[in-house]
Design an enzyme around this catalytic site. Structure first.
Site, PDB file in Angstrom:
ATOM      1  CG  ASP A  35      -2.129   0.799   1.206  1.00 23.55           C
ATOM      2  OD1 ASP A  35      -3.325   0.322   0.712  1.00 23.55           O
ATOM      3  OD2 ASP A  35      -1.928   1.929   1.348  1.00 23.55           O
ATOM      4  CB  ALA A  36       0.660   4.494  -1.290  1.00 23.07           C
ATOM      5  CG  ASP A  67       2.496   4.981  10.486  1.00 22.33           C
ATOM      6  OD1 ASP A  67       3.645   4.493  10.068  1.00 22.33           O
ATOM      7  OD2 ASP A  67       2.327   6.149  10.946  1.00 22.33           O
ATOM      8  CE  LYS A  68      -5.484   1.465   4.748  1.00 26.38           C
ATOM      9  NZ  LYS A  68      -6.567   0.611   5.361  1.00 26.38           N
ATOM     10  NE  ARG A  81     -12.202   5.244   0.110  1.00 22.69           N
ATOM     11  CZ  ARG A  81     -12.511   4.938   1.380  1.00 22.69           C
ATOM     12  NH1 ARG A  81     -12.814   5.740   2.153  1.00 22.69           N
ATOM     13  NH2 ARG A  81     -12.469   3.864   1.928  1.00 22.69           N
ATOM     14  NE  ARG A 103     -18.780   5.178 -13.249  1.00 20.21           N
ATOM     15  CZ  ARG A 103     -19.042   4.006 -14.044  1.00 20.21           C
ATOM     16  NH1 ARG A 103     -20.312   4.144 -14.582  1.00 20.21           N
ATOM     17  NH2 ARG A 103     -18.425   3.140 -14.174  1.00 20.21           N
ATOM     18  CG  ASN A 160     -15.214  -0.869  -9.534  1.00 16.07           C
ATOM     19  OD1 ASN A 160     -15.221  -1.616 -10.499  1.00 16.07           O
ATOM     20  ND2 ASN A 160     -15.762  -1.204  -8.237  1.00 16.07           N
ATOM     21  CG  ASP A 188     -21.828  -7.687 -11.144  1.00 17.78           C
ATOM     22  OD1 ASP A 188     -22.112  -6.714 -11.469  1.00 17.78           O
ATOM     23  OD2 ASP A 188     -20.476  -7.940 -10.911  1.00 17.78           O
ATOM     24  NE  ARG A 216     -23.196  -7.484  -4.616  1.00 17.20           N
ATOM     25  CZ  ARG A 216     -22.239  -6.205  -4.935  1.00 17.20           C
ATOM     26  NH1 ARG A 216     -22.267  -5.988  -6.308  1.00 17.20           N
ATOM     27  NH2 ARG A 216     -21.608  -5.873  -3.924  1.00 17.20           N
ATOM     28  CG  HIS A 266     -18.201  -4.867 -11.714  1.00 12.97           C
ATOM     29  ND1 HIS A 266     -19.004  -5.576 -10.872  1.00 12.97           N
ATOM     30  CD2 HIS A 266     -17.750  -3.984 -11.098  1.00 12.97           C
ATOM     31  CE1 HIS A 266     -18.895  -5.093  -9.790  1.00 12.97           C
ATOM     32  NE2 HIS A 266     -18.251  -3.934  -9.912  1.00 12.97           N
TER      33      HIS A 266
END
Ligand code: 6V0
Length: 332
Positions: free
Chosen positions: A51-52, A55-56, A98, A105, A137, A165, A168, A192
């Site tokens: 990840d970038a 800490d997380k 995000r 989009r 996505n 999908d 579901r 999707h």
């Protein structure tokens, strides 16, 4: 002094058992759900998180490592440096920007393309024989972007596509008919997203084709009812996001299921995003969208030829056009 007194004649570990390594890029909600499902299902010898945010990332790694006493033995590593992914059999990409309030989009997509330019080349450099499984996505277009950036043959670049999908869909049909979702064979193909295509004509439960069964029994089924179930599928992601902020568990299981088929050479058929050119009369453009594909250790082994009605064919073409229109605006 060694902790265990060695047993001189013990066989070394079997040279035929392959050591497997999975890397997950993006340790957010989706990446961590995938990681934890992979661990509990004992799918790999080594699991790497990238990840970038250091800490997380370290926090997530430690939290998973602390569960070692309850899990199958898996070496867990994490780093912001891609060298940690070296020699991966499968690289799963869930990193994504995000959406900013009011952002289109297309703009979000362009930001994700920039992100992929930082992610895909080092993955390829450290694992030139890996299989790329894209989850971020919009997954179909980003799978195309990953394919372009990687230079890989198309059988080694797969998007998770409509696998989620379809699960579901199977759940909703099973719920409606009061049967087990695992006995429901049903595919959603295409994009999707909003232009996905439900293949009603090929749904079967326990080997019985559903629509022809209903017709033979002269049980009327409402086309609107079928449409309503499909609509519920396309809206369910939005509903989960509205209620809990993100989706994670179902995508975690769905991607772990793909990882199993690939790494264990299960040769199962999954609706996943593949290079569609040449299949189902899709001839124009290099477009990735979901088709029922057989997955194994070599990645995409083939695409099954499910019978489509004329209407289903048209809808699939429309879905391909929708994706191509977005793709045409991209600069890679
Ligand atoms: P999230 O919780 O914001 O996680 C994204 C992670 O990516 C964060 O931890 C970031 O730090 C990390 N990240 C950002 N930039 C980089 C970078 N350059 N290198 C490495 N890591 C980076 O998002 P969430 O986990 O909820 O969703 C991730 C992606 O999955 C999004 O694009 C979703 O839209 C997508 N989903 C796709 C689904 C599918 O069916 N294909 C289903 C659900 C979500």
């Amino acid at each position: 002094q060694a902790f265990f007194k060695s047993i001189m004649n013990a066989e070394p570990s079997s040279p035929t058992k392959r050591h497997t390594k999975i890397s997950v890029v993006g340790a957010g909600n989706v990446g961590m759900a995938i990681a934890q499902t992979i661990l509990t299902q004992d799918l790999t010898d080594e699991l790497v998180l990238v990840d970038a945010i250091p800490d997380k990332l370290r926090g997530e790694m430690l939290d998973l490592q602390h569960a070692a006493a309850f899990l199958p033995r898996t070496r867990i590593q994490a780093s912001t440096d891609y060298s940690v992914t070296v020699g991966s059999d499968l690289c799963i990409v869930t990193a994504g920007a995000r959406q900013i309030h009011g952002e289109s989009r297309l703009n979000l997509l362009q930001r994700n393309v920039s992100l992929f330019k930082k992610i895909i080349p080092p993955l390829v450099r450290y694992s030139p024989d890996t299989i790329l499984l894209i989850v971020s996505n919009p997954v179909d277009v980003l799978t195309y972007v990953a394919w372009k950036l990687s230079g890989f043959p198309s059988n080694r670049v797969i998007g998770s596509g409509t696998n989620l999908d379809s699960s579901r869909f199977r759940f909703l049909i099973a719920d409606h008919l009061d049967v087990n979702a695992q006995d429901v064979q049903a595919f959603i193909v295409g994009e999707h997203g909003d232009s996905s295509v439900a293949l009603w004509s090929s749904i079967s439960v326990g080997g019985v084709p559903v629509l022809s069964f209903l017709e033979k029994q002269q049980i009327t089924y409402e086309k609107e009812m079928l449409e309503a179930i499909h609509k519920e599928v396309t809206e369910s992601a939005y509903e989960v996001i509205r209620l809990k902020g993100y989706t994670s568990w179902a995508i975690g299981y769905s991607v772990a299921n793909l990882a199993r088929s690939i790494l264990r050479d299960q040769r199962r058929v999954h609706p996943v995003s593949v290079l569609a050119k040449g299949f189902y009369d899709i001839q124009d453009g290099e477009v990735f969208l979901s088709l029922p594909a057989q997955l194994g250790r070599g990645g995409v082994l083939g695409v099954t030829n499910v019978h489509l009605t004329q209407e289903e064919k048209h809808r699939l073409m429309d879905s391909a056009t929708t994706i191509l229109q977005v793709q045409n605006h991209l600069s890679i």
